[in-house]
Design a protein around this motif. Sequence first.
Motif, PDB file in Angstrom:
ATOM      1  N   ILE A   1       0.849  -1.189   0.000  1.00 36.76           N
ATOM      2  CA  ILE A   1       0.000   0.000   0.000  1.00 36.76           C
ATOM      3  C   ILE A   1       0.884   1.237   0.000  1.00 36.76           C
ATOM      4  CG2 ILE A   1      -1.679   1.353   1.305  1.00 36.76           C
ATOM      5  CD1 ILE A   1      -2.890  -1.240   2.276  1.00 36.76           C
ATOM      6  N   VAL A   2       0.645   2.115  -0.946  1.00 35.43           N
ATOM      7  CA  VAL A   2       1.451   3.332  -1.073  1.00 35.43           C
ATOM      8  C   VAL A   2       0.806   4.421  -0.227  1.00 35.43           C
ATOM      9  CG1 VAL A   2       2.293   5.088  -2.663  1.00 35.43           C
ATOM     10  CG2 VAL A   2       2.192   2.692  -3.382  1.00 35.43           C
TER      11      VAL A   2
ATOM     12  N   PHE B   1      -3.327  12.331   4.056  1.00 35.71           N
ATOM     13  CA  PHE B   1      -3.489  11.876   5.427  1.00 35.71           C
ATOM     14  C   PHE B   1      -4.450  10.707   5.466  1.00 35.71           C
ATOM     15  CE2 PHE B   1      -2.524  16.411   5.445  1.00 35.71           C
ATOM     16  CZ  PHE B   1      -1.369  16.402   6.207  1.00 35.71           C
ATOM     17  N   TYR B   2      -3.973   9.607   6.041  1.00 29.64           N
ATOM     18  CA  TYR B   2      -4.785   8.422   6.190  1.00 29.64           C
ATOM     19  C   TYR B   2      -4.713   8.000   7.651  1.00 29.64           C
ATOM     20  CZ  TYR B   2      -4.615   8.039   1.121  1.00 29.64           C
ATOM     21  OH  TYR B   2      -4.731   8.275  -0.216  1.00 29.64           O
ATOM     22  N   ASP B   3      -5.617   8.491   8.458  1.00 24.81           N
ATOM     23  CA  ASP B   3      -5.631   8.125   9.869  1.00 24.81           C
ATOM     24  C   ASP B   3      -5.947   6.650  10.046  1.00 24.81           C
ATOM     25  OD1 ASP B   3      -5.034  10.684  10.564  1.00 24.81           O
ATOM     26  OD2 ASP B   3      -7.130  11.267  10.903  1.00 24.81           O
TER      27      ASP B   3
END
Length: 139
Positions: free
Chosen positions: A127-128, A134-136
């Motif tokens: 997964i990049v 932003f990926y909480d």
Amino acid sequence: FMKQYNLPMLVTGGGGYTKNNVARCWAYETAVLLDTKLSDDIPDNDYYEYYAPQYTLKTRPYQVIENMNVRSYIDQIRREVMENLRDLEHAPGVQMSEPPPENYIPEHDDDEDNPDERLGQYAMERIVRRDDEFYDEYD
């Protein structure tokens, strides 16, 4: 018909023309679109021979063909065509079926699903994560 809406148009050709009438057709249609009256005389040009044998914009029929069809014959053909169409089966590539009743569709709650649950370790490592997004949920 479309000119009355005063909208930009892209006019394209269809087909089935004879070579000698294509130039006549497009000259006439272009004139109609531009609200321009054209003379029946064709000016000398590289394609003058396409306007043969009359060398005019408007064509005149070579011979008048009398319509020998009687109404009963036309009605008979129409009935046969409609019967043939009625007997045609649907296209084999098009599936036709009734949707299942509501009680056969299982209840499913998307909120309870864990999107990572089906991914293995190898897929999770691929997964990049970009620094500017932003990926909480992944942290």
